[in-house]
Write a protein that holds these residues in place. Structure first.
Motif, mmCIF file in Angstrom:
data_model
loop_
_atom_site.group_PDB
_atom_site.id
_atom_site.type_symbol
_atom_site.label_atom_id
_atom_site.label_comp_id
_atom_site.label_asym_id
_atom_site.label_seq_id
_atom_site.Cartn_x
_atom_site.Cartn_y
_atom_site.Cartn_z
ATOM 1 N N LYS A 1 120.536 62.706 50.624
ATOM 2 C CA LYS A 1 119.870 63.778 51.340
ATOM 3 C C LYS A 1 120.914 64.874 51.444
ATOM 4 O O LYS A 1 121.809 64.968 52.028
ATOM 5 N N ILE A 2 120.339 66.161 50.775
ATOM 6 C CA ILE A 2 121.060 67.338 50.949
ATOM 7 C C ILE A 2 120.507 68.218 51.926
ATOM 8 O O ILE A 2 119.245 68.584 51.979
ATOM 9 N N LEU A 3 121.346 68.863 52.755
ATOM 10 C CA LEU A 3 121.047 70.286 53.668
ATOM 11 C C LEU A 3 121.197 71.506 52.691
ATOM 12 O O LEU A 3 122.415 71.674 52.419
ATOM 13 N N LEU A 4 120.241 72.385 52.331
ATOM 14 C CA LEU A 4 120.594 73.376 51.683
ATOM 15 C C LEU A 4 120.096 74.722 52.678
ATOM 16 O O LEU A 4 118.993 74.709 53.134
ATOM 17 N N VAL A 5 121.019 75.635 52.811
ATOM 18 C CA VAL A 5 120.811 76.765 53.767
ATOM 19 C C VAL A 5 121.004 77.761 52.989
ATOM 20 O O VAL A 5 122.002 78.360 52.423
ATOM 21 N N GLU A 6 119.834 78.663 52.712
ATOM 22 C CA GLU A 6 119.896 79.898 51.827
ATOM 23 C C GLU A 6 118.785 80.830 52.270
ATOM 24 O O GLU A 6 117.693 80.411 52.329
ATOM 25 N N ASP A 7 119.176 82.130 52.527
ATOM 26 C CA ASP A 7 118.446 83.056 53.160
ATOM 27 C C ASP A 7 117.284 83.685 52.215
ATOM 28 O O ASP A 7 116.321 84.379 52.347
ATOM 29 N N ASP A 8 117.746 83.576 50.773
ATOM 30 C CA ASP A 8 116.667 84.094 49.753
ATOM 31 C C ASP A 8 115.875 83.032 49.348
ATOM 32 O O ASP A 8 116.116 82.139 49.071
ATOM 33 N N PRO A 9 114.484 83.450 49.826
ATOM 34 C CA PRO A 9 113.456 82.453 49.633
ATOM 35 C C PRO A 9 113.066 81.743 48.314
ATOM 36 O O PRO A 9 112.868 80.848 48.012
ATOM 37 N N ASN A 10 113.131 83.113 47.270
ATOM 38 C CA ASN A 10 113.077 82.579 46.124
ATOM 39 C C ASN A 10 114.224 81.628 45.447
ATOM 40 O O ASN A 10 113.997 80.534 44.835
ATOM 41 N N GLN B 1 115.488 68.411 43.435
ATOM 42 C CA GLN B 1 114.975 67.365 43.521
ATOM 43 C C GLN B 1 114.350 66.738 42.499
ATOM 44 O O GLN B 1 114.373 65.519 42.251
ATOM 45 N N LEU B 2 114.203 67.521 41.398
ATOM 46 C CA LEU B 2 113.495 67.083 40.023
ATOM 47 C C LEU B 2 114.451 66.474 39.459
ATOM 48 O O LEU B 2 114.579 65.510 38.752
ATOM 49 N N LYS B 3 115.683 67.255 38.952
ATOM 50 C CA LYS B 3 116.554 66.854 38.088
ATOM 51 C C LYS B 3 117.647 66.105 38.595
ATOM 52 O O LYS B 3 118.507 65.248 37.974
ATOM 53 N N GLY B 4 118.019 66.238 39.930
ATOM 54 C CA GLY B 4 119.264 65.541 40.526
ATOM 55 C C GLY B 4 118.513 64.236 41.395
ATOM 56 O O GLY B 4 119.556 63.333 41.821
ATOM 57 N N LYS B 5 117.486 64.233 41.491
ATOM 58 C CA LYS B 5 116.663 63.191 42.417
ATOM 59 C C LYS B 5 117.257 63.156 43.611
ATOM 60 O O LYS B 5 117.336 61.751 43.978
ATOM 61 N N TYR B 6 117.471 63.962 44.276
ATOM 62 C CA TYR B 6 117.977 64.109 45.617
ATOM 63 C C TYR B 6 116.983 64.804 46.528
ATOM 64 O O TYR B 6 115.963 65.361 46.202
ATOM 65 N N GLU B 7 116.886 64.360 47.820
ATOM 66 C CA GLU B 7 115.988 64.822 48.851
ATOM 67 C C GLU B 7 116.841 66.169 49.205
ATOM 68 O O GLU B 7 117.933 65.939 49.645
ATOM 69 N N VAL B 8 116.071 67.037 49.149
ATOM 70 C CA VAL B 8 116.658 68.447 49.634
ATOM 71 C C VAL B 8 115.883 69.299 50.651
ATOM 72 O O VAL B 8 114.600 69.534 50.740
ATOM 73 N N VAL B 9 116.603 69.318 52.001
ATOM 74 C CA VAL B 9 115.808 70.083 53.219
ATOM 75 C C VAL B 9 116.382 71.482 53.096
ATOM 76 O O VAL B 9 117.601 71.601 52.991
ATOM 77 N N LEU B 10 115.467 72.320 53.073
ATOM 78 C CA LEU B 10 115.771 73.957 53.053
ATOM 79 C C LEU B 10 115.614 74.468 54.477
ATOM 80 O O LEU B 10 114.808 74.214 55.121
ATOM 81 N N ALA B 11 116.606 75.262 54.813
ATOM 82 C CA ALA B 11 116.762 76.043 55.961
ATOM 83 C C ALA B 11 117.142 77.629 55.537
ATOM 84 O O ALA B 11 117.727 77.795 54.599
ATOM 85 N N LYS B 12 116.411 78.403 56.134
ATOM 86 C CA LYS B 12 116.412 80.070 55.681
ATOM 87 C C LYS B 12 117.634 80.721 56.402
ATOM 88 O O LYS B 12 117.810 81.765 55.822
#
Length: 232
Positions: free
Chosen positions: A6-15, A25-36
């Protein structure tokens, strides 16, 4: 049963954030939680359990370096990758001073980010699976447990990062003998370039601080060669 990392991704650019989340999630097969933003990232980190963090540096409310510092106070060993458009050596140095494990400069190829994530998580997994190697070392009045990554002395207890543990273990194995700079860099970073050398110097300074209360213990620089853990 295989547990998805499980990865925490913090990125303010929504795109960009959604693009990275979908790809990992598709290529790495990771669960990714996105914070803005950084504040949301810290809130999520406090609520959930993660295996790795990817932090954008230039964000509103709380920048990535501040967030990284907060995360390190909570968890000294979780892998952190900083992602930013800033390219100054001072910014990279700050990233590693804060306990970052890697730094990727925007714009970057998503495939490269995935490779770095895979390498970091593999390193952590290998660290956890080293069962047959020596894991406990006496360093003067200190006991260093490589498996749990803890230094103890009387009532003092210090949890160290993965790289700090790897570096201290190499020094212990070479106790009172020279650990060459090249050997340490290639063993831990797999590359003896200048930037990794600067990063290692930061970790050495931290190790010296952890061991400073025993006058019989010293980590010295051996000019032109490397380092020596001296225990009298």
């Amino acid at each position: 049963m295989y547990a998805m990392k499980k990865i925490l991704l913090v990125e303010d650019d929504p795109n960009l954030g959604l693009l990275l989340q979908d790809y990992l999630q598709l290529k790495g097969k990771y669960e990714v939680v996105l914070a803005k933003d950084g504040e949301e990232g810290l809130e999520l980190f406090n609520k959930e359990s993660f295996d790795l963090c990817i932090l954008d540096v230039m964000m509103p409310k709380k920048d990535g370096f501040s967030l990284g510092k907060d995360i390190r106070r909570i968890n000294p060993v979780i892998p952190i990758i900083f992602a930013t458009a800033k390219t100054m050596i001072e910014d990279k140095s700050e990233a590693f001073n804060l306990g970052g494990d890697d730094y990727i400069t925007k714009p970057f190829r998503i495939e490269e980010l995935l490779l770095r994530i895979n390498a970091l998580l593999k390193r952590v997994s290998n660290q956890e699976s080293k069962q047959e190697e020596q894991s406990k070392f006496q360093i003067g009045n200190y006991i260093f447990d490589y498996t749990t990554q803890v230094i103890k002395k009387d009532d003092f207890q210090q949890k160290v990062s993965t790289k700090e543990a790897e570096l201290l273990r190499l020094l212990c194995l070479k106790k009172n003998n020279v650990l060459t700079r090249e050997e340490a860099l290639l063993s831990i970073w797999h590359d003896d370039n200048y930037f990794n050398g600067r990063s290692m110097d930061v970790f050495l300074s931290k190790l010296r601080k952890y061991l400073k209360d025993d006058p019989k213990v010293e980590i010295i620089n051996v000019h032109g060669k490397g380092y020596k853990l001296i225990v009298n």
